[in-house]
Write a protein that holds these residues in place. Structure first.
Motif, mmCIF file in Angstrom:
data_model
loop_
_atom_site.group_PDB
_atom_site.id
_atom_site.type_symbol
_atom_site.label_atom_id
_atom_site.label_comp_id
_atom_site.label_asym_id
_atom_site.label_seq_id
_atom_site.Cartn_x
_atom_site.Cartn_y
_atom_site.Cartn_z
ATOM 1 N N GLY A 49 42.363 38.579 38.509
ATOM 2 C CA GLY A 49 43.154 39.799 38.540
ATOM 3 C C GLY A 49 43.701 40.122 39.909
ATOM 4 N N ARG A 50 44.001 41.408 40.105
ATOM 5 C CA ARG A 50 44.615 41.862 41.352
ATOM 6 C C ARG A 50 43.634 42.531 42.305
ATOM 7 N NH1 ARG A 50 50.202 42.087 40.946
ATOM 8 N NH2 ARG A 50 51.045 41.735 38.862
ATOM 9 N N ASP A 51 42.444 42.853 41.816
ATOM 10 C CA ASP A 51 41.522 43.675 42.606
ATOM 11 C C ASP A 51 40.242 42.932 42.936
ATOM 12 O OD1 ASP A 51 43.034 46.299 42.415
ATOM 13 O OD2 ASP A 51 42.716 45.884 40.288
ATOM 14 N N VAL A 52 39.761 43.155 44.155
ATOM 15 C CA VAL A 52 38.449 42.656 44.567
ATOM 16 C C VAL A 52 37.446 43.791 44.407
ATOM 17 C CG1 VAL A 52 37.060 41.793 46.489
ATOM 18 C CG2 VAL A 52 39.425 41.015 46.199
ATOM 19 N N PRO A 53 36.354 43.590 43.685
ATOM 20 C CA PRO A 53 35.372 44.663 43.525
ATOM 21 C C PRO A 53 34.848 45.149 44.870
ATOM 22 C CG PRO A 53 34.926 42.873 41.988
ATOM 23 C CD PRO A 53 35.982 42.379 42.926
ATOM 24 N N PRO A 54 34.812 46.442 45.098
ATOM 25 C CA PRO A 54 34.241 46.948 46.346
ATOM 26 C C PRO A 54 32.728 46.762 46.370
ATOM 27 C CG PRO A 54 34.802 48.770 44.885
ATOM 28 C CD PRO A 54 35.320 47.526 44.238
ATOM 29 N N GLY A 55 32.185 46.592 47.570
ATOM 30 C CA GLY A 55 30.742 46.502 47.716
ATOM 31 C C GLY A 55 30.143 45.147 47.440
ATOM 32 N N LEU A 56 30.950 44.090 47.404
ATOM 33 C CA LEU A 56 30.396 42.753 47.182
ATOM 34 C C LEU A 56 29.488 42.352 48.340
ATOM 35 C CD1 LEU A 56 33.527 40.728 45.946
ATOM 36 C CD2 LEU A 56 31.557 41.424 44.568
ATOM 37 N N PRO A 57 28.475 41.543 48.078
ATOM 38 C CA PRO A 57 27.589 41.076 49.157
ATOM 39 C C PRO A 57 28.171 39.894 49.930
ATOM 40 C CG PRO A 57 26.831 40.218 47.066
ATOM 41 C CD PRO A 57 27.985 41.133 46.752
ATOM 42 N N CYS A 58 29.457 39.589 49.698
ATOM 43 C CA CYS A 58 30.106 38.455 50.349
ATOM 44 C C CYS A 58 31.602 38.735 50.412
ATOM 45 C CB CYS A 58 29.848 37.162 49.568
ATOM 46 S SG CYS A 58 30.486 37.205 47.872
ATOM 47 N N ALA A 59 32.341 37.818 50.989
ATOM 48 C CA ALA A 59 33.797 37.946 50.996
ATOM 49 C C ALA A 59 34.326 37.808 49.571
ATOM 50 C CB ALA A 59 34.405 36.870 51.889
ATOM 51 N N GLY A 60 35.471 38.419 49.304
ATOM 52 C CA GLY A 60 36.064 38.349 47.982
ATOM 53 C C GLY A 60 37.554 38.100 48.036
ATOM 54 N N ARG A 61 38.058 37.382 47.058
ATOM 55 C CA ARG A 61 39.490 37.132 46.926
ATOM 56 C C ARG A 61 39.888 37.324 45.477
ATOM 57 N NH1 ARG A 61 39.967 31.404 50.323
ATOM 58 N NH2 ARG A 61 39.283 32.253 52.355
ATOM 59 N N ALA A 62 41.048 37.931 45.257
ATOM 60 C CA ALA A 62 41.557 38.146 43.901
ATOM 61 C C ALA A 62 42.619 37.100 43.589
ATOM 62 C CB ALA A 62 42.133 39.546 43.768
ATOM 63 N N LEU A 63 42.551 36.534 42.392
ATOM 64 C CA LEU A 63 43.529 35.552 41.946
ATOM 65 C C LEU A 63 44.150 36.036 40.638
ATOM 66 C CD1 LEU A 63 41.646 32.153 42.448
ATOM 67 C CD2 LEU A 63 43.360 33.171 43.935
ATOM 68 N N ILE A 64 45.444 36.309 40.649
ATOM 69 C CA ILE A 64 46.131 36.680 39.411
ATOM 70 C C ILE A 64 46.101 35.485 38.458
ATOM 71 C CG2 ILE A 64 48.343 37.347 38.411
ATOM 72 C CD1 ILE A 64 48.930 38.821 41.018
ATOM 73 N N LYS A 65 45.745 35.738 37.201
ATOM 74 C CA LYS A 65 45.530 34.687 36.205
ATOM 75 C C LYS A 65 44.503 33.680 36.707
ATOM 76 C CE LYS A 65 49.959 35.021 33.805
ATOM 77 N NZ LYS A 65 51.146 34.282 33.311
ATOM 78 N N GLY A 66 43.505 34.183 37.389
ATOM 79 C CA GLY A 66 42.495 33.309 37.969
ATOM 80 C C GLY A 66 41.740 32.493 36.941
ATOM 81 N N ASP A 67 41.568 33.042 35.723
ATOM 82 C CA ASP A 67 40.836 32.294 34.699
ATOM 83 C C ASP A 67 41.629 31.100 34.192
ATOM 84 O OD1 ASP A 67 42.710 33.885 33.456
ATOM 85 O OD2 ASP A 67 41.272 34.989 32.227
ATOM 86 N N GLN A 68 42.921 31.014 34.539
ATOM 87 C CA GLN A 68 43.739 29.864 34.197
ATOM 88 C C GLN A 68 43.993 28.960 35.405
ATOM 89 O OE1 GLN A 68 47.330 31.112 32.161
ATOM 90 N NE2 GLN A 68 46.241 32.662 30.977
ATOM 91 N N ARG A 69 43.381 29.310 36.558
ATOM 92 C CA ARG A 69 43.624 28.558 37.795
ATOM 93 C C ARG A 69 42.343 28.040 38.433
ATOM 94 N NH1 ARG A 69 46.795 32.787 41.307
ATOM 95 N NH2 ARG A 69 47.219 30.974 42.653
ATOM 96 N N SER A 70 41.272 28.779 38.304
ATOM 97 C CA SER A 70 40.003 28.412 38.941
ATOM 98 C C SER A 70 38.953 28.116 37.881
ATOM 99 C CB SER A 70 39.522 29.553 39.841
ATOM 100 O OG SER A 70 38.135 29.462 40.100
ATOM 101 N N GLN A 71 38.304 26.970 37.997
ATOM 102 C CA GLN A 71 37.274 26.629 37.024
ATOM 103 C C GLN A 71 36.066 27.553 37.125
ATOM 104 O OE1 GLN A 71 36.834 22.420 38.005
ATOM 105 N NE2 GLN A 71 37.841 21.843 36.090
#
Length: 230
Positions: A131-153
């Protein structure tokens, strides 16, 4: 001179399949482990939103990973077993209908993903979100990928785990609340589900009464005994 765009339709649709390139690039940057995270259940009128986080084993990635929406029920179930058996870490979390009503579906979805990542047995250095949003408060770095479920295994694996777990939860609700057919439509606004709501009313703590159909109709919430569903 710019080339004119052709009006002819393509001979065939190009369907993207997720790969491990985002994860491989992160590994080269020293960001490993990498978790994929996704949620299921943003649109239904009932039930929780469920999120999953998955850290795949680069040496043992199940074949056939894809966006859960592009897979059949049987394909998802088979891949779920393979993901659980091969991944370096899998975690699931949910936010209930009451939690959704107390904030909104976007915040609840992001919170479920945050909890899923926080519950992983291995600590990721990077979490990839669909999606477009990174959840706040993650215990690590975060990146958002649009249509990520079709791009990242990794995200595809998380989408499968989240979908399978939520479907199983709604099947359990269906056996307890037999008027509504949750095991068939999983709480989405189908004709059968909306008809059941009109006839029997919404179920307390299961239906999302902040969603438009309930707010517009002003439906009274039917109190139910939820023993065994906590």
């Amino acid at each position: 001179m710019a080339r004119a765009r052709s009006d002819s339709p393509p001979l065939f649709e190009i369907v993207e399949k997720p790969d491990f390139s985002f994860e491989t690039k992160a590994m080269a940057e020293g960001l490993w482990p990498v978790a994929g995270m996704d949620e299921a259940g943003r649109g239904p009128l009932a039930g929780p939103v469920v999120a999953a986080a998955v850290v795949l084993d680069p040496a043992n990635i199940p074949d056939g990973l894809d966006d859960s929406k592009r897979l059949s029920h049987l394909q998802r179930e088979a891949l779920f077993v393979r993901i659980i058996g091969s991944a370096l870490g899998v975690s699931m979390a949910s936010v209930s209908a009451e939690g959704i009503d107390g904030s909104n579906i976007l915040k609840a979805s992001l919170e479920a993903m945050r909890r899923a990542v926080a519950g992983l047995p291995v600590r990721p250095k990077l979490a990839l979100a669909d999606g477009r949003d990174v959840p706040p408060g993650l215990p690590c770095a975060g990146r958002a990928l649009i249509k990520g479920d079709q791009r990242s295994q990794s995200i595809a694996a998380a989408s499968i785990v989240a979908k399978v777990m939520r479907d199983r939860m709604m099947c359990g609700c269906g056996s307890h609340h037999q008027h509504y057919g949750f095991e068939v439509h999983m709480g989405y606004a189908t004709v059968r589900h909306r008809t059941a709501i009109e006839t029997h009313g919404p179920v307390a703590r299961l239906h999302r009464v902040s969603f438009a159909p309930f707010r517009l109709e002003g439906a009274e919430v039917e109190e139910e005994n939820f023993a065994g569903l906590e």
